[in-house]
Design an enzyme around this catalytic site. Structure first.
Site, PDB file in Angstrom:
ATOM      1  N   HIS A   1      35.584  37.790  37.078  1.00  0.00           N
ATOM      2  CA  HIS A   1      36.318  38.665  38.005  1.00  0.00           C
ATOM      3  C   HIS A   1      37.649  39.038  37.352  1.00  0.00           C
ATOM      4  O   HIS A   1      38.626  38.305  37.452  1.00  0.00           O
ATOM      5  CB  HIS A   1      36.536  37.922  39.339  1.00  0.00           C
ATOM      6  CG  HIS A   1      37.197  38.745  40.407  1.00  0.00           C
ATOM      7  ND1 HIS A   1      37.054  38.459  41.748  1.00  0.00           N
ATOM      8  CD2 HIS A   1      38.023  39.820  40.358  1.00  0.00           C
ATOM      9  CE1 HIS A   1      37.751  39.319  42.469  1.00  0.00           C
ATOM     10  NE2 HIS A   1      38.372  40.159  41.626  1.00  0.00           N
TER      11      HIS A   1
ATOM     12  N   HIS B   1      39.728  42.826  36.499  1.00  0.00           N
ATOM     13  CA  HIS B   1      39.791  44.290  36.463  1.00  0.00           C
ATOM     14  C   HIS B   1      40.501  44.674  35.174  1.00  0.00           C
ATOM     15  O   HIS B   1      41.675  44.323  34.997  1.00  0.00           O
ATOM     16  CB  HIS B   1      40.572  44.819  37.665  1.00  0.00           C
ATOM     17  CG  HIS B   1      40.021  44.356  38.981  1.00  0.00           C
ATOM     18  ND1 HIS B   1      39.213  45.141  39.766  1.00  0.00           N
ATOM     19  CD2 HIS B   1      40.139  43.163  39.643  1.00  0.00           C
ATOM     20  CE1 HIS B   1      38.869  44.468  40.860  1.00  0.00           C
ATOM     21  NE2 HIS B   1      39.423  43.263  40.806  1.00  0.00           N
TER      22      HIS B   1
ATOM     23  N   HIS C   1      33.934  42.845  46.486  1.00  0.00           N
ATOM     24  CA  HIS C   1      35.077  42.110  47.020  1.00  0.00           C
ATOM     25  C   HIS C   1      34.856  42.008  48.529  1.00  0.00           C
ATOM     26  O   HIS C   1      34.622  43.032  49.199  1.00  0.00           O
ATOM     27  CB  HIS C   1      36.374  42.861  46.764  1.00  0.00           C
ATOM     28  CG  HIS C   1      36.880  42.803  45.352  1.00  0.00           C
ATOM     29  ND1 HIS C   1      36.118  43.146  44.272  1.00  0.00           N
ATOM     30  CD2 HIS C   1      38.090  42.432  44.849  1.00  0.00           C
ATOM     31  CE1 HIS C   1      36.839  43.001  43.170  1.00  0.00           C
ATOM     32  NE2 HIS C   1      38.040  42.560  43.481  1.00  0.00           N
TER      33      HIS C   1
ATOM     34  N   GLU D   1      38.622  38.809  51.111  1.00  0.00           N
ATOM     35  CA  GLU D   1      39.929  38.565  50.482  1.00  0.00           C
ATOM     36  C   GLU D   1      40.974  38.724  51.590  1.00  0.00           C
ATOM     37  O   GLU D   1      41.646  37.766  51.947  1.00  0.00           O
ATOM     38  CB  GLU D   1      40.157  39.571  49.336  1.00  0.00           C
ATOM     39  CG  GLU D   1      41.493  39.390  48.608  1.00  0.00           C
ATOM     40  CD  GLU D   1      41.741  40.458  47.532  1.00  0.00           C
ATOM     41  OE1 GLU D   1      41.084  41.510  47.561  1.00  0.00           O
ATOM     42  OE2 GLU D   1      42.630  40.231  46.675  1.00  0.00           O
TER      43      GLU D   1
ATOM     44  N   ASP E   1      41.502  37.974  37.957  1.00  0.00           N
ATOM     45  CA  ASP E   1      41.639  39.187  38.786  1.00  0.00           C
ATOM     46  C   ASP E   1      42.419  40.289  38.054  1.00  0.00           C
ATOM     47  O   ASP E   1      41.805  41.189  37.493  1.00  0.00           O
ATOM     48  CB  ASP E   1      42.265  38.848  40.143  1.00  0.00           C
ATOM     49  CG  ASP E   1      41.861  39.811  41.242  1.00  0.00           C
ATOM     50  OD1 ASP E   1      41.057  40.718  40.979  1.00  0.00           O
ATOM     51  OD2 ASP E   1      42.337  39.647  42.390  1.00  0.00           O
ATOM     52  N   ASP E   2      43.746  40.214  38.105  1.00  0.00           N
ATOM     53  CA  ASP E   2      44.596  41.215  37.451  1.00  0.00           C
ATOM     54  C   ASP E   2      45.683  40.461  36.694  1.00  0.00           C
ATOM     55  O   ASP E   2      46.839  40.376  37.153  1.00  0.00           O
ATOM     56  CB  ASP E   2      45.216  42.138  38.515  1.00  0.00           C
ATOM     57  CG  ASP E   2      44.147  42.895  39.284  1.00  0.00           C
ATOM     58  OD1 ASP E   2      43.619  43.882  38.748  1.00  0.00           O
ATOM     59  OD2 ASP E   2      43.807  42.448  40.401  1.00  0.00           O
TER      60      ASP E   2
HETATM   61  N1  HPA Z   1      41.283  43.311  45.427  1.00  0.00           N
HETATM   62  C1  HPA Z   1      40.814  44.530  45.664  1.00  0.00           C
HETATM   63  N2  HPA Z   1      40.870  45.504  44.768  1.00  0.00           N
HETATM   64  C2  HPA Z   1      41.402  45.251  43.583  1.00  0.00           C
HETATM   65  C3  HPA Z   1      41.915  44.006  43.283  1.00  0.00           C
HETATM   66  C4  HPA Z   1      41.833  42.982  44.249  1.00  0.00           C
HETATM   67  O1  HPA Z   1      42.268  41.819  44.079  1.00  0.00           O
HETATM   68  N3  HPA Z   1      42.380  44.085  42.008  1.00  0.00           N
HETATM   69  C5  HPA Z   1      42.150  45.331  41.571  1.00  0.00           C
HETATM   70  N4  HPA Z   1      41.563  46.053  42.521  1.00  0.00           N
HETATM   71 ZN    ZN Z   2      39.512  41.747  42.165  1.00  0.00          ZN
END
Ligand code: HPA
Ligand code: ZN
Length: 351
Positions: free
Chosen positions: A34, A36, A214, A217, A295-296
């Protein structure tokens, strides 16, 4: 752990144990499921690419960018994330971005990675789908041949846009299906339930693509149910709020469907108030196949190893728990069974 004066023997042995676990985290081969790719754009590269492409950024320097990375919720982050990706224009920009991430993988012993990309974040501002996928996939091929890192690419649909736009994106992807392992669903969750994308996910399944989304969250457990029952997903991205529904937890545990959990993201987007209250141990204890991911990473303060280390600091995860999480990462990957087993044996060899 806090020291007052000379540490006693108990403190020292706890300190040594924690260091051993962190050494294990560093050396053990890992998978990431996971991440991006646009979220791995470090401020330094953002500035370089802005200059290369003649784009003005609303920040004076790299420090000002880092200071701006304070988020109260997912939408706060997404606004900054979409703005950041505007510096990606030409194929070499996508190549450089992906190559930089793969070098981080190499440094952290990530041997397999499954990468999200957000084509609509680029096509919406006039960048061709081909430009994006060619740059990313060329770097991934070099990552395999030069760094020995295997990878899969997952095309994410932006859920704040409509299903027609997702269908058009899948149309654009069709000539490149040999480069794409699956589809996902990301961006603003609340108000954009999985049920909005039933048809395009059905079509993706018919094309032989894996499906992930997703869910849970920020959105409620109902969104996780929808992702399972309507989108027929193979993995749940995040999934934290599944824990609010015991029937759902049982369903996920029995299905063996994994959660791609992102601890530092959860902290920075206020999904958890504090990492000491992160539910990852609760997930494992409930029989959920939780995995650890970044994630990012450029926005949330770390790559995979920083995520594992932060969990160890906050929750004192044991060596056994770390090995379980790492093995889950390979089991939940889209690698074939033989490759999974090879990686898992190598992980067990580090325990
Ligand atoms: N959640 C939803 N969209 C996203 C995320 C995330 O954590 N990171 C990049 N796009
Ligand atoms: Zn994500």
């Amino acid at each position: 752990m806090t020291y007052s004066g000379t540490p006693n023997n108990n403190d020292l042995s706890e300190y040594t144990a924690m260091n051993d676990v962190k050494q294990l985290i560093h050396t053990v081969p890992k998978a990431e499921l996971h991440m991006h790719i646009e979220g791995s754009l470090e401020p330094e590269m953002m500035f370089q690419l802005a200059q290369r492409n003649g784009i003005a950024l609303p920040y004076a320097d790299v420090d000002a960018i880092r200071k701006a990375y304070q988020f109260d919720c997912l939408q706060d982050f997404l606004d900054v994330y979409y703005q950041g990706m505007s510096v990606l224009v030409n194929e070499p920009d996508f190549y450089d971005l992906t190559w930089a991430y793969l070098q981080r993988c190499k440094a952290q012993n990530v041997v397999h990675t499954e990468i999200f990309f957000d084509p609509q974040g680029h096509t919406e501002r006039g960048i061709a789908f081909d430009t994006v996928i060619r740059g990313i996939s060329r770097a991934l091929a070099d990552g395999q041949s030069e760094l020995g890192i295997s990878s899969h690419l997952i095309l994410c649909f932006l859920r704040h846009l409509d299903q027609r736009s997702a269908q058009e994106t899948l149309d654009q992807a069709e000539p490149y299906l040999h480069l794409i392992a699956g589809v996902g669903l990301d961006s603003s969750e609340v108000g954009h339930p999985p049920s909005k994308f039933t048809e395009v996910f059905d079509r993706a399944g018919g094309l032989g693509l894996k499906r992930v989304a997703h869910a849970g969250e920020e959105g409620p457990p109902e969104y996780v149910w929808e992702a399972l029952d309507l989108l027929h997903i193979d993995r749940i991205d995040h999934g934290n709020r599944s824990l609010e529904d015991r029937t759902l937890v049982r369903r996920i545990a029995e299905s063996g469907i994994a959660l791609t959990v992102c601890p530092l993201s959860n902290l920075r987007l206020a999904v958890v108030p504090d990492l000491a209250r992160h539910p990852i141990r609760e997930m494992l204890n409930a029989g959920l196949k939780a995995t650890v991911n970044s994630d990012d990473p450029a926005y949330f303060g770390g790559y995979v190893n920083e995520n594992y280390n932060a969990l160890v600091d906050a929750l004192n995860l044991s060596q056994r728990e770390i090995i379980e999480l790492v093995i889950n990462g390979f089991e939940a990957s889209f690698l074939d069974d033989a490759r999974k087993q090879q990686h898992i044996q190598a992980v067990r060899g580090c325990a």
